[in-house]
Design a protein around this motif. Structure first.
Motif, mmCIF file in Angstrom:
data_model
loop_
_atom_site.group_PDB
_atom_site.id
_atom_site.type_symbol
_atom_site.label_atom_id
_atom_site.label_comp_id
_atom_site.label_asym_id
_atom_site.label_seq_id
_atom_site.Cartn_x
_atom_site.Cartn_y
_atom_site.Cartn_z
ATOM 1 N N GLN A 97 0.936 -1.040 0.077
ATOM 2 C CA GLN A 97 -0.296 0.220 0.167
ATOM 3 C C GLN A 97 1.098 1.024 0.123
ATOM 4 O OE1 GLN A 97 -3.705 -0.330 2.729
ATOM 5 N NE2 GLN A 97 -1.937 -2.261 3.233
ATOM 6 N N LEU A 118 -6.362 3.263 4.080
ATOM 7 C CA LEU A 118 -7.814 2.982 2.944
ATOM 8 C C LEU A 118 -7.630 4.371 2.945
ATOM 9 C CD1 LEU A 118 -9.735 2.033 1.427
ATOM 10 C CD2 LEU A 118 -10.975 1.087 3.514
ATOM 11 N N TYR A 121 -5.446 5.911 1.075
ATOM 12 C CA TYR A 121 -6.131 5.416 -0.757
ATOM 13 C C TYR A 121 -6.899 6.846 -0.897
ATOM 14 C CZ TYR A 121 -3.497 1.926 -2.631
ATOM 15 O OH TYR A 121 -2.618 0.480 -2.448
ATOM 16 N N ASP A 130 -11.303 3.778 -2.511
ATOM 17 C CA ASP A 130 -12.172 2.712 -1.771
ATOM 18 C C ASP A 130 -11.418 1.093 -2.873
ATOM 19 O OD1 ASP A 130 -13.976 2.680 0.573
ATOM 20 O OD2 ASP A 130 -13.628 3.572 -0.438
ATOM 21 N N TRP A 133 -8.501 0.457 -4.073
ATOM 22 C CA TRP A 133 -7.594 -0.400 -2.691
ATOM 23 C C TRP A 133 -8.053 -1.958 -2.619
ATOM 24 C CZ3 TRP A 133 -9.723 -2.185 1.759
ATOM 25 C CH2 TRP A 133 -8.537 -2.792 3.555
ATOM 26 N N GLU A 136 -6.231 -3.785 -5.433
ATOM 27 C CA GLU A 136 -4.963 -4.566 -5.528
ATOM 28 C C GLU A 136 -5.005 -5.235 -4.207
ATOM 29 O OE1 GLU A 136 -1.386 -2.314 -5.354
ATOM 30 O OE2 GLU A 136 -2.200 -0.872 -4.436
ATOM 31 N N ARG A 137 -6.327 -5.393 -3.611
ATOM 32 C CA ARG A 137 -5.670 -6.568 -2.912
ATOM 33 C C ARG A 137 -5.791 -7.830 -3.049
ATOM 34 N NH1 ARG A 137 -3.250 -8.828 0.459
ATOM 35 N NH2 ARG A 137 -3.578 -9.949 1.744
ATOM 36 N N ASN A 173 -10.584 -5.803 6.267
ATOM 37 C CA ASN A 173 -9.334 -6.156 5.653
ATOM 38 C C ASN A 173 -8.719 -7.336 6.992
ATOM 39 O OD1 ASN A 173 -6.893 -5.230 4.801
ATOM 40 N ND2 ASN A 173 -6.078 -4.214 6.711
#
Length: 209
Positions: A97, A118, A121, A130, A133, A136-137, A173
């Motif tokens: 991140q 977050l 971001y 959002d 993020w 990408e996760r 998360n």
């Protein structure tokens, strides 16, 4: 399935299927350059949906010209595989991140105990924060199953742990936890699914009285 086919052990039937579909070989033999992306029919093969070790496997479908993984026939929200980079393990997620934020010209602030970066971001990418993020996760992985009790299953497709599976809660998360067998070895899709087939086979042959 015919009576003769039913007598063939699940492992033998799976091996025959692997030979017929071109899935024979170790995971490394089916990787190509660019982060370990899998070649051949593998992603489509495991995307047939139907019953499995979880409540049900997701299905791979063609939606508006794009391949997406669908749960419970909800084609409005498919999971689209991003194979542009390797899946990031939980212990490396915070560093990923901060690297993304700095690449965008934004210096990260203080890491949140629950949601990491977050909020940063959101500040760096605005309304798209959002989504950026969350996408990408999940990069390099496929949402492959729903496991009950708001848990989901993920298949890693890109990276050094390709073909392994991860368990994850339906929260903002949560960590991605490896699937392991009774000996503590990490499951691949093959070992996970085959273990379930063999349990089902045993239950069918020796039902509880």
């Amino acid at each position: 399935m015919s009576a003769a086919g039913a007598r063939v052990p699940a492992r033998r039937r799976w091996e025959r299927y692997e030979h017929a579909s071109g899935l024979v070989g170790s995971p490394g033999t089916r990787r190509r350059g660019g982060g370990g992306r899998l070649s051949g029919p593998w992603p489509r093969t495991v995307g047939a949906g139907g019953p499995g070790p979880a409540l049900q496997l997701t299905s791979l479908r063609r939606i508006d010209g794009t391949w997406g993984w669908v749960w419970d026939d909800d084609e409005d929200r498919p999971w689209l595989l991003d194979s542009s980079g390797p899946f990031v393990e939980t212990e490396d997620w915070a560093d990923r991140q901060t690297a993304t934020l700095r690449a965008a010209g934004y210096e990260p602030t203080t890491r949140d105990e629950d949601d990491d970066y977050l909020d940063d971001y959101r500040k760096a990418f605005g309304d798209a924060g959002d989504e950026a993020w969350h996408l990408e996760r999940g990069r390099g992985a496929i949402h492959i199953s729903a496991n009950g009790c708001v848990m989901t299953g993920w298949l890693i497709v890109v990276g050094p742990h390709s073909r392994e599976l991860r368990d994850r809660a339906c929260a903002v998360n949560p960590p991605f936890e490896p699937y392991v067998d009774a000996r503590g070895n990490r499951h691949t899709f093959r070992t996970w699914y085959l273990e379930w087939l063999e349990r089902r086979e045993t239950a069918t042959r020796w039902p509880r009285g």
